[in-house]
Design a protein around this motif. Structure first.
Motif, PDB file in Angstrom:
ATOM      1  N   GLU A 160       0.805  -1.193   0.072  1.00 21.72           N
ATOM      2  CA  GLU A 160      -0.029   0.088  -0.039  1.00 21.72           C
ATOM      3  C   GLU A 160       1.042   1.350   0.131  1.00 21.72           C
ATOM      4  O   GLU A 160       0.431   2.281  -0.655  1.00 21.72           O
ATOM      5  N   ASP A 161       1.896   1.153   0.700  1.00 21.85           N
ATOM      6  CA  ASP A 161       2.801   2.690   0.881  1.00 21.85           C
ATOM      7  C   ASP A 161       3.625   2.634  -0.536  1.00 21.85           C
ATOM      8  O   ASP A 161       3.289   3.784  -0.857  1.00 21.85           O
ATOM      9  N   ARG A 162       4.040   1.822  -1.153  1.00 17.99           N
ATOM     10  CA  ARG A 162       4.475   2.045  -2.550  1.00 17.99           C
ATOM     11  C   ARG A 162       3.255   2.501  -3.619  1.00 17.99           C
ATOM     12  O   ARG A 162       3.465   3.472  -4.480  1.00 17.99           O
ATOM     13  N   ALA A 163       2.064   1.895  -3.311  1.00 18.26           N
ATOM     14  CA  ALA A 163       0.955   2.364  -4.390  1.00 18.26           C
ATOM     15  C   ALA A 163       0.804   3.816  -3.812  1.00 18.26           C
ATOM     16  O   ALA A 163       0.410   5.006  -4.947  1.00 18.26           O
ATOM     17  N   ARG A 164       0.711   4.185  -2.522  1.00 15.30           N
ATOM     18  CA  ARG A 164       0.305   5.605  -2.314  1.00 15.30           C
ATOM     19  C   ARG A 164       1.385   6.615  -2.784  1.00 15.30           C
ATOM     20  O   ARG A 164       1.164   7.628  -3.438  1.00 15.30           O
ATOM     21  N   ARG A 165       2.684   6.330  -2.518  1.00 18.11           N
ATOM     22  CA  ARG A 165       3.789   7.188  -3.110  1.00 18.11           C
ATOM     23  C   ARG A 165       3.609   7.103  -4.694  1.00 18.11           C
ATOM     24  O   ARG A 165       3.702   8.389  -5.022  1.00 18.11           O
ATOM     25  N   HIS A 166       3.242   6.122  -5.365  1.00  7.34           N
ATOM     26  CA  HIS A 166       3.120   6.291  -6.799  1.00  7.34           C
ATOM     27  C   HIS A 166       2.001   7.306  -7.179  1.00  7.34           C
ATOM     28  O   HIS A 166       1.901   8.197  -8.166  1.00  7.34           O
ATOM     29  N   ALA A 167       0.855   7.142  -6.361  1.00  6.41           N
ATOM     30  CA  ALA A 167      -0.400   7.970  -6.804  1.00  6.41           C
ATOM     31  C   ALA A 167      -0.089   9.279  -6.535  1.00  6.41           C
ATOM     32  O   ALA A 167      -0.323  10.336  -7.363  1.00  6.41           O
ATOM     33  N   VAL A 168       0.624   9.662  -5.417  1.00 10.10           N
ATOM     34  CA  VAL A 168       1.094  11.138  -5.035  1.00 10.10           C
ATOM     35  C   VAL A 168       1.789  11.662  -6.237  1.00 10.10           C
ATOM     36  O   VAL A 168       1.633  12.856  -6.690  1.00 10.10           O
ATOM     37  N   ALA A 169       2.867  10.831  -6.876  1.00  9.99           N
ATOM     38  CA  ALA A 169       3.601  11.361  -7.733  1.00  9.99           C
ATOM     39  C   ALA A 169       2.982  11.619  -9.135  1.00  9.99           C
ATOM     40  O   ALA A 169       3.176  12.486  -9.775  1.00  9.99           O
ATOM     41  N   LEU A 170       1.926  10.824  -9.314  1.00  7.29           N
ATOM     42  CA  LEU A 170       1.141  10.940 -10.457  1.00  7.29           C
ATOM     43  C   LEU A 170       0.165  11.938 -10.359  1.00  7.29           C
ATOM     44  O   LEU A 170      -0.483  12.642 -11.640  1.00  7.29           O
ATOM     45  N   GLU A 171      -0.278  12.671  -9.240  1.00  7.53           N
ATOM     46  CA  GLU A 171      -1.107  13.616  -9.067  1.00  7.53           C
ATOM     47  C   GLU A 171      -1.194  14.764  -9.799  1.00  7.53           C
ATOM     48  O   GLU A 171      -2.080  15.391 -10.407  1.00  7.53           O
ATOM     49  N   SER A 172       0.108  15.246  -9.863  1.00  8.88           N
ATOM     50  CA  SER A 172       0.085  16.603 -10.628  1.00  8.88           C
ATOM     51  C   SER A 172       0.119  16.406 -12.224  1.00  8.88           C
ATOM     52  O   SER A 172       0.190  17.640 -12.948  1.00  8.88           O
ATOM     53  N   LYS A 173       0.312  15.296 -12.620  1.00  7.49           N
ATOM     54  CA  LYS A 173       0.340  15.144 -14.001  1.00  7.49           C
ATOM     55  C   LYS A 173      -0.748  14.665 -14.767  1.00  7.49           C
ATOM     56  O   LYS A 173      -0.848  14.403 -16.104  1.00  7.49           O
ATOM     57  N   HIS A 174      -1.846  14.475 -13.979  1.00  2.73           N
ATOM     58  CA  HIS A 174      -3.260  13.761 -14.439  1.00  2.73           C
ATOM     59  C   HIS A 174      -4.340  14.532 -13.598  1.00  2.73           C
ATOM     60  O   HIS A 174      -4.177  15.209 -12.790  1.00  2.73           O
TER      61      HIS A 174
END
Length: 80
Positions: free
Chosen positions: A33-47
């Protein structure tokens, strides 16, 4: 009774011409879950939106539990 394995997924969305969220790319699976959350946060500004979620799943048997949202931002579709 044994617990099913967890399916942990991140999906990014962009808006179509009508303003409806559409998948921006293929969903990405994670082992935590931690890796998924970090990836989602990284994508947030791009989509336009992003969601990270998990559910217990056994695709071989077609068994899927209810989705649990880990992280959500912006415009996303409802989870099935």
């Amino acid at each position: 009774m044994s617990q099913l394995p967890r399916l942990i997924v991140v999906q990014a969305f962009d808006l179509d011409e009508e303003g409806t969220p559409q998948p921006a790319e293929e969903p990405v699976q994670f082992d935590s879950e931690d890796r998924a959350r970090r990836h989602a946060v990284a994508l947030e500004s791009k989509h336009a939106g992003v969601i990270a979620w998990w559910r217990e799943a056994n695709p071989e048997l077609g068994d899927y539990g209810e989705p649990t949202i880990i992280y959500q931002a912006g415009e996303v579709r409802e989870l099935d």
